[in-house]
Design a protein around this motif. Structure first.
Motif, mmCIF file in Angstrom:
data_model
loop_
_atom_site.group_PDB
_atom_site.id
_atom_site.type_symbol
_atom_site.label_atom_id
_atom_site.label_comp_id
_atom_site.label_asym_id
_atom_site.label_seq_id
_atom_site.Cartn_x
_atom_site.Cartn_y
_atom_site.Cartn_z
ATOM 1 N N LYS A 286 0.880 -1.151 0.029
ATOM 2 C CA LYS A 286 -0.027 -0.034 0.083
ATOM 3 C C LYS A 286 0.911 1.392 0.063
ATOM 4 C CE LYS A 286 -0.792 0.320 5.059
ATOM 5 N NZ LYS A 286 0.283 1.348 5.370
ATOM 6 N N ASP A 287 2.118 1.185 0.260
ATOM 7 C CA ASP A 287 3.148 2.270 0.184
ATOM 8 C C ASP A 287 4.000 2.416 -0.536
ATOM 9 O OD1 ASP A 287 1.853 3.243 2.923
ATOM 10 O OD2 ASP A 287 3.134 1.579 3.904
ATOM 11 N N ASP A 288 3.725 1.384 -1.701
ATOM 12 C CA ASP A 288 4.856 1.144 -2.913
ATOM 13 C C ASP A 288 4.003 1.922 -4.149
ATOM 14 O OD1 ASP A 288 5.664 -0.015 -5.379
ATOM 15 O OD2 ASP A 288 6.602 -1.359 -4.396
ATOM 16 N N ALA A 289 4.314 3.149 -4.676
ATOM 17 C CA ALA A 289 3.779 4.065 -5.579
ATOM 18 C C ALA A 289 3.668 3.265 -6.563
ATOM 19 C CB ALA A 289 4.752 5.162 -5.790
ATOM 20 N N GLU A 290 4.280 2.097 -7.262
ATOM 21 C CA GLU A 290 4.265 1.718 -8.624
ATOM 22 C C GLU A 290 2.890 0.759 -8.142
ATOM 23 O OE1 GLU A 290 6.510 -1.287 -11.866
ATOM 24 O OE2 GLU A 290 7.302 -0.807 -9.642
ATOM 25 N N VAL A 291 2.906 0.041 -7.301
ATOM 26 C CA VAL A 291 1.833 -0.994 -7.000
ATOM 27 C C VAL A 291 0.519 -0.202 -6.600
ATOM 28 C CG1 VAL A 291 1.014 -2.767 -5.087
ATOM 29 C CG2 VAL A 291 3.236 -2.752 -5.712
ATOM 30 N N VAL A 292 0.563 0.847 -6.037
ATOM 31 C CA VAL A 292 -0.560 1.725 -5.922
ATOM 32 C C VAL A 292 -1.281 2.175 -7.162
ATOM 33 C CG1 VAL A 292 -1.523 3.919 -5.212
ATOM 34 C CG2 VAL A 292 -0.041 2.539 -3.467
ATOM 35 N N GLU A 293 -0.174 2.532 -8.193
ATOM 36 C CA GLU A 293 -0.798 2.933 -9.559
ATOM 37 C C GLU A 293 -1.426 1.477 -10.186
ATOM 38 O OE1 GLU A 293 1.356 4.242 -13.464
ATOM 39 O OE2 GLU A 293 2.252 5.195 -11.819
ATOM 40 N N GLN A 294 -0.762 0.498 -10.017
ATOM 41 C CA GLN A 294 -1.228 -0.522 -10.767
ATOM 42 C C GLN A 294 -2.502 -1.105 -10.367
ATOM 43 O OE1 GLN A 294 2.229 -3.064 -9.988
ATOM 44 N NE2 GLN A 294 2.866 -2.693 -12.282
ATOM 45 N N VAL A 295 -2.726 -1.021 -8.858
ATOM 46 C CA VAL A 295 -3.887 -1.513 -8.251
ATOM 47 C C VAL A 295 -5.215 -0.647 -8.614
ATOM 48 C CG1 VAL A 295 -5.131 -1.563 -5.940
ATOM 49 C CG2 VAL A 295 -2.835 -2.698 -6.337
ATOM 50 N N THR A 296 -4.550 0.603 -8.607
ATOM 51 C CA THR A 296 -5.748 1.668 -9.093
ATOM 52 C C THR A 296 -6.352 1.735 -10.223
ATOM 53 O OG1 THR A 296 -4.800 3.337 -7.469
ATOM 54 C CG2 THR A 296 -6.083 4.232 -9.247
ATOM 55 N N SER A 297 -5.396 1.270 -11.199
ATOM 56 C CA SER A 297 -5.952 0.974 -12.670
ATOM 57 C C SER A 297 -6.562 -0.267 -12.802
ATOM 58 C CB SER A 297 -4.414 0.798 -13.389
ATOM 59 O OG SER A 297 -4.563 0.424 -14.780
ATOM 60 N N VAL A 298 -6.162 -1.294 -12.183
ATOM 61 C CA VAL A 298 -7.102 -2.547 -11.888
ATOM 62 C C VAL A 298 -8.452 -2.289 -11.365
ATOM 63 C CG1 VAL A 298 -7.398 -5.000 -10.730
ATOM 64 C CG2 VAL A 298 -5.040 -4.209 -11.850
ATOM 65 N N LEU A 299 -8.537 -1.504 -10.545
ATOM 66 C CA LEU A 299 -9.913 -1.206 -9.829
ATOM 67 C C LEU A 299 -10.707 -0.264 -10.743
ATOM 68 C CD1 LEU A 299 -8.676 -0.990 -6.226
ATOM 69 C CD2 LEU A 299 -10.355 -2.793 -7.283
ATOM 70 N N ASN A 300 -9.925 0.663 -11.407
ATOM 71 C CA ASN A 300 -10.784 1.477 -12.344
ATOM 72 C C ASN A 300 -11.447 0.714 -13.472
ATOM 73 O OD1 ASN A 300 -10.782 4.096 -11.187
ATOM 74 N ND2 ASN A 300 -8.682 4.428 -11.775
ATOM 75 N N SER A 301 -10.473 -0.249 -13.996
ATOM 76 C CA SER A 301 -11.157 -1.343 -15.095
ATOM 77 C C SER A 301 -12.056 -1.863 -14.718
ATOM 78 C CB SER A 301 -9.984 -1.974 -15.667
ATOM 79 O OG SER A 301 -8.901 -1.312 -16.087
ATOM 80 N N ILE A 302 -12.171 -2.344 -13.453
ATOM 81 C CA ILE A 302 -13.350 -3.129 -12.931
ATOM 82 C C ILE A 302 -14.598 -2.374 -12.837
ATOM 83 C CG2 ILE A 302 -14.293 -4.353 -10.844
ATOM 84 C CD1 ILE A 302 -11.600 -5.260 -10.067
ATOM 85 N N LYS A 303 -14.216 -1.184 -12.403
ATOM 86 C CA LYS A 303 -15.549 -0.119 -12.161
ATOM 87 C C LYS A 303 -15.914 0.172 -13.390
ATOM 88 C CE LYS A 303 -16.347 4.696 -10.892
ATOM 89 N NZ LYS A 303 -15.712 5.954 -10.510
ATOM 90 N N GLU A 304 -15.172 0.599 -14.602
ATOM 91 C CA GLU A 304 -15.684 0.751 -15.827
ATOM 92 C C GLU A 304 -16.572 -0.453 -16.307
ATOM 93 O OE1 GLU A 304 -13.532 1.173 -20.267
ATOM 94 O OE2 GLU A 304 -12.782 2.277 -18.539
ATOM 95 N N ILE A 305 -16.486 -1.600 -16.245
ATOM 96 C CA ILE A 305 -16.995 -2.920 -16.847
ATOM 97 C C ILE A 305 -18.071 -2.883 -15.986
ATOM 98 C CG2 ILE A 305 -16.959 -5.264 -17.360
ATOM 99 C CD1 ILE A 305 -15.288 -3.622 -19.273
ATOM 100 N N ALA A 306 -18.195 -2.864 -14.451
ATOM 101 C CA ALA A 306 -19.076 -3.153 -13.960
ATOM 102 C C ALA A 306 -20.231 -1.988 -13.887
ATOM 103 C CB ALA A 306 -18.958 -3.106 -12.270
ATOM 104 N N GLU A 307 -20.011 -0.651 -14.323
ATOM 105 C CA GLU A 307 -20.897 0.292 -14.401
ATOM 106 C C GLU A 307 -21.872 0.011 -15.824
ATOM 107 O OE1 GLU A 307 -18.719 3.821 -14.077
ATOM 108 O OE2 GLU A 307 -18.946 3.835 -11.841
ATOM 109 N N ALA A 308 -21.121 -0.638 -16.719
ATOM 110 C CA ALA A 308 -21.227 -0.585 -18.095
ATOM 111 C C ALA A 308 -22.514 -1.770 -17.906
ATOM 112 C CB ALA A 308 -20.299 -1.001 -19.143
ATOM 113 N N ASN A 309 -22.316 -2.638 -17.193
ATOM 114 C CA ASN A 309 -23.421 -3.780 -17.069
ATOM 115 C C ASN A 309 -24.751 -3.709 -16.474
ATOM 116 O OD1 ASN A 309 -21.596 -5.778 -18.103
ATOM 117 N ND2 ASN A 309 -20.994 -6.671 -16.163
#
Length: 184
Positions: free
Chosen positions: A161-184
């Motif tokens: 949670k304190d690793d900037a690269e991981v935070v960026e990657q996790v945020t990207s994954v979650l934004n992708s999930i959100k985008e698809i879930a909202e489209a359903n």
């Protein structure tokens, strides 16, 4: 309304880097995303069609199904054990996939991520989980991937949670999930 992401962690070990990755996801969830990390996979008995009947479903398995039914999306966080996913994750997929074709994961936006000690970050385990989820009927986001190698070294002194690269990657994954879930 927030997109609810149910997160299942395949490692039962205290201090697991995959548990830490799930925590990083929850801690750094982008606006409009709520991450709930399920606890209790170790209490779910192995799937048995004889007990998967009205009034016979074990309480722990029903709790998992209820949590998934309350979610908009699913995220599996898996280590790699002997080149594949842990039994607790496969068992969870089995319980969530029934009744076949109408299980709670049917059509649910789903991603698989993880971290492992090896140089590839557990990609074999992730591939096996995606395969099982596809067969179970989940809407697996095949292009949304996150495999973090060398976890024991990388996270020896720094929580994901304190690793900037991981935070960026996790945020990207979650934004992708959100985008698809909202489209359903």
């Amino acid at each position: 309304m927030a997109t609810k992401v149910l997160t299942l962690v395949g490692s039962l070990r205290n201090g697991s880097t995959n548990q830490q990755l799930a925590e990083a996801s929850s801690h750094n969830a982008p606006e409009g995303v709520e991450v709930a990390v399920f606890s209790g996979l170790e209490n779910i008995p192995f799937y048995n069609e004889d007990t998967d009947v009205e009034g016979g479903v074990p309480g722990a398995a029903q709790a998992l199904r209820d949590a998934a039914a309350d979610a908009d999306a699913l995220m599996l966080v898996t280590p790699e054990y002997n080149g594949t996913m842990p039994a607790v994750l496969k068992n969870a997929i089995d319980w969530l996939s029934r009744p076949f074709g109408a299980g709670v994961v049917s059509g649910m936006p789903t991603v698989v991520v993880g971290t492992a000690f090896g140089q590839y970050g557990g990609v074999w385990a992730q591939d096996e989980a995606r395969k099982a989820l596809n067969i179970a009927g989940a809407n697996v986001l095949e292009n949304v991937k996150l495999a973090i190698p060398n976890s024991v070294v990388r996270f020896a002194e720094l929580h994901p949670k304190d690793d900037a690269e991981v935070v960026e990657q996790v945020t990207s994954v979650l934004n992708s999930i959100k985008e698809i879930a909202e489209a359903n």
